[in-house]
Motif scaffolding. Structure first.
Motif, PDB file in Angstrom:
ATOM      1  N   ARG A  76      40.700  35.921  39.307  1.00 19.66           N
ATOM      2  CA  ARG A  76      39.640  36.555  40.086  1.00 19.66           C
ATOM      3  C   ARG A  76      38.450  36.960  39.208  1.00 19.66           C
ATOM      4  NH1 ARG A  76      41.424  39.524  44.957  1.00 19.66           N
ATOM      5  NH2 ARG A  76      43.021  40.439  43.599  1.00 19.66           N
TER       6      ARG A  76
ATOM      7  N   SER B  35      45.215  31.736  39.191  1.00 22.33           N
ATOM      8  CA  SER B  35      46.014  32.791  39.801  1.00 22.33           C
ATOM      9  C   SER B  35      45.936  32.613  41.313  1.00 22.33           C
ATOM     10  CB  SER B  35      45.474  34.164  39.424  1.00 22.33           C
ATOM     11  OG  SER B  35      44.257  34.395  40.115  1.00 22.33           O
TER      12      SER B  35
ATOM     13  N   GLN C 284      47.887  26.564  41.541  1.00 28.49           N
ATOM     14  CA  GLN C 284      48.398  27.934  41.441  1.00 28.49           C
ATOM     15  C   GLN C 284      49.646  28.053  40.570  1.00 28.49           C
ATOM     16  OE1 GLN C 284      48.817  30.340  45.086  1.00 28.49           O
ATOM     17  NE2 GLN C 284      50.659  31.211  44.172  1.00 28.49           N
ATOM     18  N   VAL C 285      49.574  28.981  39.628  1.00 29.25           N
ATOM     19  CA  VAL C 285      50.710  29.269  38.755  1.00 29.25           C
ATOM     20  C   VAL C 285      51.359  30.568  39.223  1.00 29.25           C
ATOM     21  CG1 VAL C 285      51.339  29.944  36.395  1.00 29.25           C
ATOM     22  CG2 VAL C 285      49.675  28.107  36.770  1.00 29.25           C
TER      23      VAL C 285
ATOM     24  N   THR D  48      54.775  31.976  43.887  1.00 27.49           N
ATOM     25  CA  THR D  48      54.602  31.135  45.071  1.00 27.49           C
ATOM     26  C   THR D  48      53.778  29.887  44.763  1.00 27.49           C
ATOM     27  OG1 THR D  48      52.856  32.665  45.721  1.00 27.49           O
ATOM     28  CG2 THR D  48      54.952  32.878  46.848  1.00 27.49           C
TER      29      THR D  48
ATOM     30  N   SER E  51      44.716  39.303  35.704  1.00 30.36           N
ATOM     31  CA  SER E  51      45.257  40.623  35.343  1.00 30.36           C
ATOM     32  C   SER E  51      46.694  40.526  34.838  1.00 30.36           C
ATOM     33  CB  SER E  51      45.179  41.568  36.536  1.00 30.36           C
ATOM     34  OG  SER E  51      45.970  41.087  37.606  1.00 30.36           O
TER      35      SER E  51
ATOM     36  N   GLN F  59      54.004  38.618  39.642  1.00 31.30           N
ATOM     37  CA  GLN F  59      54.211  37.316  40.305  1.00 31.30           C
ATOM     38  C   GLN F  59      53.495  36.197  39.556  1.00 31.30           C
ATOM     39  OE1 GLN F  59      52.944  39.952  41.925  1.00 31.30           O
ATOM     40  NE2 GLN F  59      54.265  40.470  43.658  1.00 31.30           N
ATOM     41  N   HIS F  60      52.454  36.529  38.832  1.00 33.21           N
ATOM     42  CA  HIS F  60      51.806  35.528  38.001  1.00 33.21           C
ATOM     43  C   HIS F  60      52.634  35.319  36.732  1.00 33.21           C
ATOM     44  CE1 HIS F  60      48.509  32.916  36.840  1.00 33.21           C
ATOM     45  NE2 HIS F  60      48.655  33.386  35.612  1.00 33.21           N
TER      46      HIS F  60
ATOM     47  N   ASN G  32      40.510  39.289  28.898  1.00 37.28           N
ATOM     48  CA  ASN G  32      40.317  40.186  30.030  1.00 37.28           C
ATOM     49  C   ASN G  32      39.460  41.370  29.585  1.00 37.28           C
ATOM     50  OD1 ASN G  32      40.824  42.166  32.201  1.00 37.28           O
ATOM     51  ND2 ASN G  32      42.367  40.683  32.857  1.00 37.28           N
TER      52      ASN G  32
ATOM     53  N   ASP H  66      34.477  39.925  27.576  1.00 36.85           N
ATOM     54  CA  ASP H  66      33.940  39.183  28.720  1.00 36.85           C
ATOM     55  C   ASP H  66      34.256  37.692  28.576  1.00 36.85           C
ATOM     56  OD1 ASP H  66      32.523  38.120  30.776  1.00 36.85           O
ATOM     57  OD2 ASP H  66      30.583  38.988  30.201  1.00 36.85           O
ATOM     58  N   LEU H  67      34.947  37.173  29.549  1.00 40.88           N
ATOM     59  CA  LEU H  67      35.323  35.758  29.474  1.00 40.88           C
ATOM     60  C   LEU H  67      34.111  34.837  29.458  1.00 40.88           C
ATOM     61  CD1 LEU H  67      35.365  33.727  32.282  1.00 40.88           C
ATOM     62  CD2 LEU H  67      36.762  35.624  33.054  1.00 40.88           C
TER      63      LEU H  67
HETATM   64  C1  LIG Z   1      55.062  37.531  47.413  1.00 40.87           C
HETATM   65  C2  LIG Z   1      53.919  37.380  46.445  1.00 40.87           C
HETATM   66  C3  LIG Z   1      53.812  36.202  45.745  1.00 40.87           C
HETATM   67  C4  LIG Z   1      52.765  36.027  44.830  1.00 40.87           C
HETATM   68  N1  LIG Z   1      52.704  34.857  44.133  1.00 40.87           N
HETATM   69  C5  LIG Z   1      51.738  34.721  43.194  1.00 40.87           C
HETATM   70  C6  LIG Z   1      51.643  33.541  42.415  1.00 40.87           C
HETATM   71  O1  LIG Z   1      52.398  32.581  42.591  1.00 40.87           O
HETATM   72  N2  LIG Z   1      50.676  33.468  41.480  1.00 40.87           N
HETATM   73  C7  LIG Z   1      49.795  34.485  41.246  1.00 40.87           C
HETATM   74  O2  LIG Z   1      48.938  34.339  40.369  1.00 40.87           O
HETATM   75  N3  LIG Z   1      49.831  35.583  41.989  1.00 40.87           N
HETATM   76  C8  LIG Z   1      50.780  35.743  42.954  1.00 40.87           C
HETATM   77  N4  LIG Z   1      50.793  36.864  43.711  1.00 40.87           N
HETATM   78  C9  LIG Z   1      49.629  37.790  43.639  1.00 40.87           C
HETATM   79  C10 LIG Z   1      49.646  38.726  42.461  1.00 40.87           C
HETATM   80  O3  LIG Z   1      50.358  39.894  42.827  1.00 40.87           O
HETATM   81  C11 LIG Z   1      48.195  39.140  42.085  1.00 40.87           C
HETATM   82  O4  LIG Z   1      47.561  39.673  43.224  1.00 40.87           O
HETATM   83  C12 LIG Z   1      47.345  37.982  41.540  1.00 40.87           C
HETATM   84  O5  LIG Z   1      48.045  37.287  40.544  1.00 40.87           O
HETATM   85  C13 LIG Z   1      46.064  38.535  40.985  1.00 40.87           C
HETATM   86  O6  LIG Z   1      45.238  37.489  40.529  1.00 40.87           O
HETATM   87  P1  LIG Z   1      44.155  37.781  39.386  1.00 40.87           P
HETATM   88  O7  LIG Z   1      44.859  38.245  38.170  1.00 40.87           O
HETATM   89  O8  LIG Z   1      43.319  36.575  39.275  1.00 40.87           O
HETATM   90  O9  LIG Z   1      43.261  38.901  40.060  1.00 40.87           O
HETATM   91  P2  LIG Z   1      43.073  40.423  39.670  1.00 40.87           P
HETATM   92  O10 LIG Z   1      44.369  41.132  39.653  1.00 40.87           O
HETATM   93  O11 LIG Z   1      42.000  40.939  40.524  1.00 40.87           O
HETATM   94  O12 LIG Z   1      42.580  40.338  38.176  1.00 40.87           O
HETATM   95  C14 LIG Z   1      41.334  39.881  37.757  1.00 40.87           C
HETATM   96  C15 LIG Z   1      41.187  40.293  36.317  1.00 40.87           C
HETATM   97  O13 LIG Z   1      39.986  39.762  35.789  1.00 40.87           O
HETATM   98  C16 LIG Z   1      39.425  40.673  34.876  1.00 40.87           C
HETATM   99  N5  LIG Z   1      38.001  40.370  34.742  1.00 40.87           N
HETATM  100  C17 LIG Z   1      37.020  40.506  35.670  1.00 40.87           C
HETATM  101  N6  LIG Z   1      35.840  40.039  35.195  1.00 40.87           N
HETATM  102  C18 LIG Z   1      36.061  39.613  33.938  1.00 40.87           C
HETATM  103  C19 LIG Z   1      35.252  39.042  32.922  1.00 40.87           C
HETATM  104  N7  LIG Z   1      33.964  38.772  33.116  1.00 40.87           N
HETATM  105  N8  LIG Z   1      35.827  38.743  31.724  1.00 40.87           N
HETATM  106  C20 LIG Z   1      37.156  38.992  31.519  1.00 40.87           C
HETATM  107  N9  LIG Z   1      37.966  39.528  32.450  1.00 40.87           N
HETATM  108  C21 LIG Z   1      37.436  39.828  33.642  1.00 40.87           C
HETATM  109  C22 LIG Z   1      39.724  42.030  35.486  1.00 40.87           C
HETATM  110  O14 LIG Z   1      39.743  43.031  34.486  1.00 40.87           O
HETATM  111  C23 LIG Z   1      41.100  41.804  36.119  1.00 40.87           C
HETATM  112  O15 LIG Z   1      42.152  42.201  35.234  1.00 40.87           O
HETATM  113  C24 LIG Z   1      51.814  37.061  44.639  1.00 40.87           C
HETATM  114  C25 LIG Z   1      51.938  38.247  45.361  1.00 40.87           C
HETATM  115  C26 LIG Z   1      52.965  38.411  46.253  1.00 40.87           C
HETATM  116  C27 LIG Z   1      53.070  39.706  47.008  1.00 40.87           C
END
Ligand SMILES: Cc1cc2nc3c(=O)[nH]c(=O)nc-3n(C[C@H](O)[C@H](O)[C@H](O)COP(=O)(O)OP(=O)(O)OC[C@H]3O[C@@H](n4cnc5c(N)ncnc54)[C@H](O)[C@@H]3O)c2cc1C
Ligand SMILES: Nc1ncnc2c1ncn2[C@@H]1O[C@H](COP(=O)(O)O)[C@@H](O)[C@H]1O
Lengths: 325, 263
Positions: free
Chosen positions: A217, A242, A256-257, A260, A275, A279-280, A294, A312-313
């Motif tokens: 994200r 993610s 997707q890694v 799920t 993050s 689950q990731h 991050n 910052d990525l």
């Molecule tokens: C039943 C179930 C199954 C799931 N299965 C999966 C699955 O298979 N895979 C999966 O990935 N998730 C899964 N999830 C979801 C998981 O819980 C998280 O919601 C998801 O992984 C979050 O994705 P994210 O890390 O990209 O987003 P976020 O948690 O929003 O993290 C984004 C990160 O980016 C960082 N960031 C923002 N801007 C910048 C920048 N410019 N430079 C550097 N860092 C930055 C932030 O600090 C933050 O840590 C599942 C959830 C459930 C309930």
């Protein structure tokens, strides 16, 4: 030599080319056969199989190669594949059958295991032969890698699917080139592959890549995924994501890694703006090396990262791409 | 009436999974159970099929301990018509071979069906073996990794199977079983009416005698595989952590990649 010691590898072709995992399994099979005094037989099912590649199978440790070449095996029609592989197993009477833990292996082997009354262990990451009994010891992750289990099949045919990229391909064997052909057995199939859609766009190959660069994200939008693709291209890596990035529609589900999505075990996993939710993590923490970028120094991804950069990525990823020149 | 059967499994919520730091084993006590995430897509797809076909009975089945009843009720709260619990001490310690046998016997007892749906894999065992296994017992074809359904009528289907280098479009004649991915749909939220139905639902419990299972095929004796050992891998620990996004910092990670021969 009792056939119980025979190790049959179910090979795999992508288009006409023998897939890397087949060579890996042959080398691991050759290693096991030293311990059980057995032999390694490889079945290669496919269409217009590139026979020049069989040379590599012998160098990797195969004692015999069985070619099963037929037009109806061009696509993965499970019914045609199963009918023929079952016939080969019945003819060869192996004690052990190994296949790649690829979509092909994981589609066919569970069905073969039922009809053969075999014990099947999925997604193995370690194989060994038990001293004294000669049984195959199969070790695999469960609960998303939180638990490892060693499994054996004492009384029945022993079958496993094995993760690609776990075993190394040897090239030093000088085995006699024993190649035979198995005549395709025809029959009806309620399945028909109308089209096998293959395109660069659809090419994901998470399971087959040594390096994966994943975006989350933190990328902010779809267009920004370019920084992930640029870095991946330099590293000859696959692109992961993610679930948050997939759900946002920035990239397709096949990338997707995680729990799920797909579980991956590359040599190097680079997480950009992810993050590291549990689950990731269950889908990627078995990577040999993890690099995380991050902004948030408290992000849980840093708990599993071998090298974490708090920053910052959008600054870091392009600079790294540049350095890799 | 047409019928769609869905296989669901109750699994511990991995997000809550904890490892005992002393014994290095998994702590299961107090860990909540959920429906295996992939099975939620299977349930939703059955409901969508019913919405489209009408005159269809949707059935969820699970083999497990008595408390798996909760998973069936959750499915009913989403709109599933009927839940069946396959529970018997004799079923305990069944591996995927025996489990698929038991599930197939339950389908036979249930009667006719048009489509069977399972999740791609369960998050505890991660085997992806039970779905195709059930199909094999029932002598019907299966299509794994279904990411999209183009056409689905009783006796005819056109579905897309995900592959690592693309996807296959597959036509299926007759009854079949599919295992499904997250990409297929978005599971619905239980409605108030659904929750009431779930509370009131009668959940039949079928055991070995009801299913007429062969003792040689179930439980510990019926399972070809044996777990010899289970252990927790050493927990992954964070390593180097640096702060900054200037060129010097990035050179550090570049060096790390090169030193470890990663690229
Ligand atoms: C039943 C179930 C199954 C799931 N299965 C999966 C699955 O298979 N895979 C999966 O990935 N998730 C899964 N999830 C979801 C998981 O819980 C998280 O919601 C998801 O992984 C979050 O994705 P994210 O890390 O990209 O987003 P976020 O948690 O929003 O993290 C984004 C990160 O980016 C960082 N960031 C923002 N801007 C910048 C920048 N410019 N430079 C550097 N860092 C930055 C932030 O600090 C933050 O840590 C599942 C959830 C459930 C309930
Ligand atoms: N005990 C069970 N009862 C009902 N369905 C199950 C059971 N175990 C597995 N399944 C189904 O089979 C799928 C694959 O599970 P597994 O082979 O354990 O990875 C799950 O997503 C369920 O749909």
């Amino acid at each position: 030599m009792s056939t119980k010691n025979k190790i049959l590898i179910i090979g795999e072709c992508r288009e006409s080319s023998i897939h890397h995992v087949t060579f890996e399994l042959v080398s691991e099979g050759a290693e096991l056969s030293k311990k059980n005094n057995g032999e390694v037989v490889v079945l290669v099912p496919g269409y217009k199989i590139d026979t020049a590649q069989t040379e590599g199978l012998f160098k990797a440790g195969a004692d015999k190669v069985i070619l099963l070449d037929h037009e109806k095996l061009q696509q993965l029609n499970d019914v045609h594949y199963l009918r023929n592989i079952a016939a080969v197993i019945n003819e060869e009477e192996p004690g052990i059958v190994l296949a790649g833990a690829t979509p092909q292996g994981r589609s066919l082997m569970p069905k073969l295991a039922i009809t053969m009354k075999a014990g099947l262990t999925a997604d193995c990451t370690e194989l060994d032969i038990e001293e004294g009994t000669g049984l195959l010891l199969q070790t695999r992750p469960a609960f998303g890698g939180n638990l490892m289990a060693t499994i054996k099949t004492p009384k029945h045919l022993q079958m496993s699917t094995v993760r690609p990229k776990v075993f190394k391909v040897e090239t030093g064997y000088s085995k006699e080139k024993n190649i035979t052909k198995f005549t395709y057995i025809d029959g009806d199939s309620p399945l028909k592959i109308i089209e096998a859609v293959r395109s660069i766009e659809e090419m994901v190959n998470l399971a087959d890549s040594d390096i994966i660069v994943s975006g989350g994200r933190g990328l902010g939008d779809k267009a920004n995924f370019k920084v992930v693709f640029d870095l991946a291209a330099k590293l000859n890596a696959a692109v992961g994501a993610s679930r948050a990035a997939v759900d946002a529609g920035w990239i397709s589900y096949a990338h997707q890694v995680g729990q799920t999505g797909t579980t991956v075990m590359p040599k190097l996993y680079i997480a950009l703006g992810i993050s590291g939710a549990i689950q990731h993590q269950v889908g990627m923490k078995s990577a040999d090396y993890i690099i995380a970028v991050n902004k948030d120094s408290n992000a849980p991804i840093f708990n599993v990262a071998d090298y974490g950069i708090v920053g910052d990525l959008f600054e870091i990823a392009p600079k790294l791409t540049e350095l890799l020149g | 009436m047409k019928r769609v059967v869905v296989f669901i499994k109750q699994v511990p919520d991995t997000a809550e999974l904890k490892i005992d730091p002393v014994t290095n084993t998994m702590i299961r006590e107090g860990v909540p159970s959920i429906i295996n995430p992939f099975d939620m897509y299977a349930i939703e797809e059955a409901l969508k099929i019913k919405d489209k076909w009408g005159d269809t009975e949707t059935v969820v089945m699970t083999m497990g301990p008595p408390q798996a009843d909760a998973a069936l009720r959750e499915a009913i709260s989403m709109g599933i018509d009927k839940g069946i619990l396959l529970s018997d001490k004799k079923f305990a310690a069944s591996d995927t071979w025996a489990t698929s046998y038991i599930l197939s016997k339950a389908v036979e007892k249930l009667g006719d069906f048009d489509v069977l749906i399972a999740g791609k894999q369960a998050t505890d065992g991660d085997t992806a073996q039970v779905g195709p296994g059930v199909a094999t017992w029932l002598k019907i074809p299966s299509v794994t990794y279904v990411r999209k359904i183009d056409e689905l009528e009783p006796g005819h289907a056109k579905v897309e199977r995900m592959r690592s280098e693309g996807f296959d479009i597959i036509e299926v004649k007759g009854k079949f079983l599919m295992t499904v991915l997250k990409e297929l749909n978005e599971p619905r939220i239980p409605s108030f009416r659904g929750k009431m139905a779930a509370k009131k639902a009668e959940i039949p419990v079928w055991g070995a005698d009801d299913l007429n299972t062969d003792e040689a095929n179930i439980g510990f004796t019926g399972s070809p595989t044996r777990v010899v050992k289970a252990f927790t891998p050493p927990p992954k620990k964070g390593g180097i952590k640096v702060e900054g996004d200037d060129l010097e910092t990035v050179k550090g990670v570049f060096k790390f990649i090169k030193e470890n021969h990663l690229a």
